[in-house]
Design a protein around this motif. Structure first.
Motif, short mmCIF file in Angstrom:
data_model
loop_
_atom_site.label_atom_id
_atom_site.label_comp_id
_atom_site.label_asym_id
_atom_site.label_seq_id
_atom_site.Cartn_x
_atom_site.Cartn_y
_atom_site.Cartn_z
N LEU A 160 0.92 -1.33 -0.01
CA LEU A 160 0.02 -0.01 0.11
C LEU A 160 0.87 1.05 -0.03
O LEU A 160 0.48 2.24 -0.50
N LYS A 161 2.01 1.25 0.64
CA LYS A 161 2.86 2.31 0.63
C LYS A 161 3.60 2.62 -0.63
O LYS A 161 3.86 3.82 -0.94
N LYS A 162 3.47 1.79 -1.56
CA LYS A 162 3.76 2.09 -3.02
C LYS A 162 2.59 3.10 -3.76
O LYS A 162 3.17 3.48 -4.60
N LYS A 163 1.60 3.11 -3.13
CA LYS A 163 0.23 3.65 -3.66
C LYS A 163 -0.20 5.03 -3.03
O LYS A 163 -0.48 5.91 -3.35
N MET A 164 0.34 5.18 -1.59
CA MET A 164 -0.01 6.19 -1.16
C MET A 164 1.12 6.41 0.05
O MET A 164 1.81 5.59 0.46
N THR A 165 0.95 7.48 0.94
CA THR A 165 1.72 7.88 1.90
C THR A 165 1.49 7.40 3.10
O THR A 165 0.34 7.87 3.62
N ILE A 166 2.31 6.50 3.92
CA ILE A 166 1.90 6.16 5.32
C ILE A 166 3.05 6.39 6.17
O ILE A 166 4.03 5.80 6.15
N ALA A 167 2.70 7.23 7.15
CA ALA A 167 3.57 7.80 8.30
C ALA A 167 3.16 7.11 9.58
O ALA A 167 2.10 7.36 9.96
N THR A 168 4.21 6.77 10.15
CA THR A 168 3.93 6.10 11.55
C THR A 168 4.95 6.54 12.60
O THR A 168 6.00 6.76 12.08
N SER A 169 4.23 7.04 13.78
CA SER A 169 5.20 7.63 14.78
C SER A 169 6.18 6.68 15.42
O SER A 169 5.83 5.57 15.14
N PRO A 170 7.13 6.94 15.79
CA PRO A 170 8.23 6.04 16.47
C PRO A 170 7.54 5.01 17.44
O PRO A 170 8.10 3.90 17.50
N ASP A 171 6.61 5.47 18.24
CA ASP A 171 6.06 4.53 19.28
C ASP A 171 5.05 3.72 18.62
O ASP A 171 4.31 2.89 19.41
N GLY A 172 4.64 4.08 17.52
CA GLY A 172 3.71 2.98 16.82
C GLY A 172 2.20 3.52 16.97
O GLY A 172 1.45 2.41 16.70
N LYS A 173 1.93 4.34 17.96
CA LYS A 173 0.77 4.63 18.20
C LYS A 173 -0.10 5.79 17.68
O LYS A 173 -1.25 6.04 17.81
N PHE A 174 0.59 6.41 16.42
CA PHE A 174 -0.03 7.39 15.77
C PHE A 174 0.44 7.12 14.36
O PHE A 174 1.42 7.04 14.01
N ARG A 175 -0.83 7.08 13.43
CA ARG A 175 -0.23 7.10 12.04
C ARG A 175 -1.22 7.80 11.15
O ARG A 175 -2.40 8.15 11.47
N ILE A 176 -0.53 8.27 10.01
CA ILE A 176 -1.31 9.14 8.94
C ILE A 176 -1.35 8.61 7.72
O ILE A 176 -0.04 8.33 7.14
N TYR A 177 -2.37 8.26 7.29
CA TYR A 177 -2.43 7.74 5.63
C TYR A 177 -2.81 9.23 5.04
O TYR A 177 -3.66 9.64 5.32
N SER A 178 -2.08 9.34 3.91
CA SER A 178 -2.41 10.44 3.02
C SER A 178 -2.06 9.77 1.69
O SER A 178 -1.26 9.00 1.00
N TRP A 179 -2.88 10.53 0.68
CA TRP A 179 -3.08 10.18 -0.81
C TRP A 179 -3.49 11.16 -1.76
O TRP A 179 -4.19 11.86 -1.38
N ASP A 180 -2.92 10.95 -2.78
CA ASP A 180 -3.30 11.93 -4.06
C ASP A 180 -4.72 11.77 -4.50
O ASP A 180 -5.12 10.50 -4.83
N LEU A 181 -5.56 12.66 -4.63
CA LEU A 181 -7.01 12.59 -5.01
C LEU A 181 -7.05 12.21 -6.49
O LEU A 181 -8.24 11.93 -7.15
N GLU A 182 -5.99 12.26 -7.28
CA GLU A 182 -5.72 12.31 -8.77
C GLU A 182 -7.03 13.16 -9.36
O GLU A 182 -6.90 12.89 -10.46
N ASP A 183 -7.12 14.35 -8.70
CA ASP A 183 -8.07 15.05 -9.80
C ASP A 183 -7.60 16.44 -9.86
O ASP A 183 -8.19 17.27 -10.19
#
Length: 265
Positions: free
Chosen positions: A83-106
C-alpha cells in the motif's frame, strides 16, 4: 422475500457488518485498498481516461473503507508495504499514531490530497478520523511523509511534517503539533515560539527545483533530533535563479526548553 423478511435481513446485515469489517485480515484489506487506488489512477486527471464522476465515487469509497478498516490494532501495527507504494503512510516511532495520505488524482500541477488519522489511546483502544475538518473537503490538502515525537511533562507530542505541491515548482512544508486525548486529537498544540508569538505550526514555501537533485523521495526538509530536542527548519532565500525560494544548507534551530520550542541560534 416479504416485507418482514426484508426487515430481518437488513437488521442482521447491520448487526454483522462491523464484524465482517473487523474480520478482514490486514493482507486482504491491503489488496482491496491497492485495488481502489489503481481504479483512481485509471480515471485520474493525469491520465487520458479521466472521468470525474467515476473518480469521485472511488474517492468516497476509498476514504470510507480506510476509516472503517483503521479501527483495529491489527491495521495500526501492519506495515502495509504494498500500500505504501500507492499512498503515503507515516507512523510515529512509538507506533501509536499513524497518518494515511493520498493524492486524489483530480488536480493539475497543483495536487489535491486527503488523509486519515489513526491513533491508540492510553487504554489501547484504536480510533480513526479524517484529517480534513468538516467543510474543508475542497482544501488542496497535503501529504504527511514523516512523524516525529517529543516527550514532554504533559505527555507525548507528535510532530507531523506536511508536504504540499502547489505547482510544478511551488512546494511547501510545515511542522505542527498533535496530542492524543482519549478518543480525540488536539491538532492545535501551541508549542512553537516565533517572532510572531506562540503558534501551533511552522512552515515555509520553496522552489522544488532547488532540491530536485536530492536522492531521497519524498524529500523531508524539516528535521528533528530526539536526543537534543532540536527542530531544524531550513533557511529559504529568494534569488534570481529561484525567486520563489531556494532551500539552503543552513537551518534555523528551535530547541525544546521543557515547555516550548524556542530559537537556539
Amino acid at each position: 422475500m416479504n416485507k418482514f423478511s426484508k426487515i430481518n435481513f437488513i437488521t442482521l446485515f447491520l448487526l454483522f457488518f462491523p464484524i465482517f469489517i473487523f474480520a478482514q485480515t490486514p493482507q486482504k484489506i491491503e489488496q482491496e485498498l491497492v485495488g481502489l487506488l489503481d481504479k483512481m489512477a485509471e480515471f485520474s486527471s493525469y491520465r487520458g481516461n479521466y472521468d470525474g464522476e467515476k473518480l469521485g465515487k472511488i474517492q468516497a469509497e476509498l476514504k470510507s473503507k480506510i476509516l472503517s478498516y483503521t479501527k483495529t490494532v491489527a491495521t495500526l501495527k501492519y506495515p502495509f508495504e504494498s500500500l505504501k507504494k500507492k499512498m503515503t503512510i507515516a507512523t510515529s516511532p512509538d507506533g501509536k499514531f499513524r497518518i494515511y495520505s493520498w493524492d486524489l488524482e483530480d488536480g493539475g500541477t497543483m495536487h489535491s490530497f486527503d488523509g486519515i488519522y489513526q491513533f491508540q489511546d492510553s487504554s489501547g483502544k484504536i480510533y480513526s478520523k479524517s484529517r480534513l475538518a468538516e467543510g474543508e473537503e475542497d482544501d488542496a490538502g497535503s501529504f504527511i511523509p514523516k512523524i516525529y515525537e517529543l516527550n514532554t511533562k504533559s505527555g507525548k507530542v507528535y510532530l507531523p511534517i506536511t508536504s504540499g505541491i502547489f505547482s510544478t515548482q511551488d512546494h511547501g512544508q510545515l511542522v505542527y503539533a498533535v496530542k492524543i486525548f482519549g478518543k480525540n486529537l488536539d491538532e492545535k498544540v501551541k508549542i512553537f515560539k516565533t517572532n510572531s508569538g506562540l503558534t501551533d505550526s511552522i512552515g515555509f514555501g520553496y522552489n522544488f527545483f532547488s532540491v530536485v537533485d536530492r536522492k531521497e523521495r519524498p524529500i523531508i526538509l524539516i528535521l528533528f533530533d530526539s536526543k537534543t530536542n532540536i527542530l531544524k527548519i531550513p533557511v529559504v532565500i529568494e534569488n534570481e535563479k529561484f525567486p520563489n525560494g531556494e532551500v539552503t544548507n543552513r537551518f534555523i534551530n528551535y530547541k525544546f526548553n521543557g515547555t516550548n520550542f524556542v530559537k537556539a541560534n
